[in-house]
Design a protein around this motif. Structure first.
Motif, PDB file in Angstrom:
ATOM      1  N   THR A  70     -22.130  34.933  11.713  1.00 24.26           N
ATOM      2  CA  THR A  70     -23.188  34.864  11.842  1.00 24.26           C
ATOM      3  C   THR A  70     -23.956  36.236  11.937  1.00 24.26           C
ATOM      4  N   SER A  85     -19.464  22.957   9.068  1.00 20.86           N
ATOM      5  CA  SER A  85     -19.374  22.905   7.584  1.00 20.86           C
ATOM      6  C   SER A  85     -20.258  24.017   6.899  1.00 20.86           C
ATOM      7  N   LYS A  86     -21.350  24.380   7.416  1.00 20.94           N
ATOM      8  CA  LYS A  86     -22.158  25.418   6.862  1.00 20.94           C
ATOM      9  C   LYS A  86     -21.336  26.845   6.852  1.00 20.94           C
ATOM     10  N   TYR A  87     -20.590  26.914   7.828  1.00 21.74           N
ATOM     11  CA  TYR A  87     -19.539  28.408   7.640  1.00 21.74           C
ATOM     12  C   TYR A  87     -18.860  28.253   6.669  1.00 21.74           C
ATOM     13  N   GLU A 124     -19.139  26.783   3.594  1.00 23.92           N
ATOM     14  CA  GLU A 124     -19.989  27.226   2.387  1.00 23.92           C
ATOM     15  C   GLU A 124     -20.319  28.603   2.449  1.00 23.92           C
ATOM     16  N   LEU A 125     -20.640  29.283   3.477  1.00 20.68           N
ATOM     17  CA  LEU A 125     -20.786  30.697   3.753  1.00 20.68           C
ATOM     18  C   LEU A 125     -19.763  31.322   3.160  1.00 20.68           C
TER      19      LEU A 125
END
Length: 151
Positions: free
Chosen positions: A127, A64-66, A68-69
């Protein structure tokens, strides 16, 4: 030029940043070479595929953080394209586009259909790209907050 930036070949030097993370698994020379191949038309491909990029990681809570990124990076591209945000070097635009095009490609180094492994290379490239442009992302988010614009 759509983005008003001169496209110069950029050589990224990560210095001594060997933190042992999985980003070391992807060949940085290959990624740098791909960043230098990015053209303005590639930016349009990313913007036209925003929904597909968003869906790629949306189905997996651990990624999920990806999501958002990806949303932040696409928002940055839109603000640059619309002339709202101008404080960004071409290398940052190209890095965002390269990373998101890589994520969009289902047949990359590790094909996405392989359960449990399919997104490892996507996450590594994303990343690595974020690591290269982290300060530009922070400046952009600060700008968004100052201008009271939601993402």
């Amino acid at each position: 030029m759509l983005f008003g930036k001169k496209k110069d070949k950029v050589h990224f030097n990560p210095g001594n940043r060997d933190d042992g993370s999985h980003e070391q698994e992807i060949d940085k020379d290959y990624v740098e070479e791909e960043v230098n191949k990015i053209e303005e038309d590639d930016v349009e491909v990313v913007l036209n595929n925003e929904e597909n990029i968003d869906k790629k990681f949306s189905g997996n809570n651990t990624l999920s953080k990806y999501v958002e990124l990806g949303r932040i990076m696409i928002s940055m591209l839109k603000d640059v394209k619309n002339g709202n945000y101008k404080n960004i070097p071409w290398f940052t635009i190209a890095t965002i586009v390269m990373a998101l095009l890589y994520v969009l490609n289902p047949m990359d180094i590790v094909p996405d259909f392989i359960p449990g492994l399919g997104y490892i290379d996507d996450v590594a490239v994303l990343t690595m790209g974020v690591g290269w442009i982290e300060s530009d992302l922070h400046r952009y988010l600060d700008w968004r907050m100052e201008n009271d614009m939601g993402i």
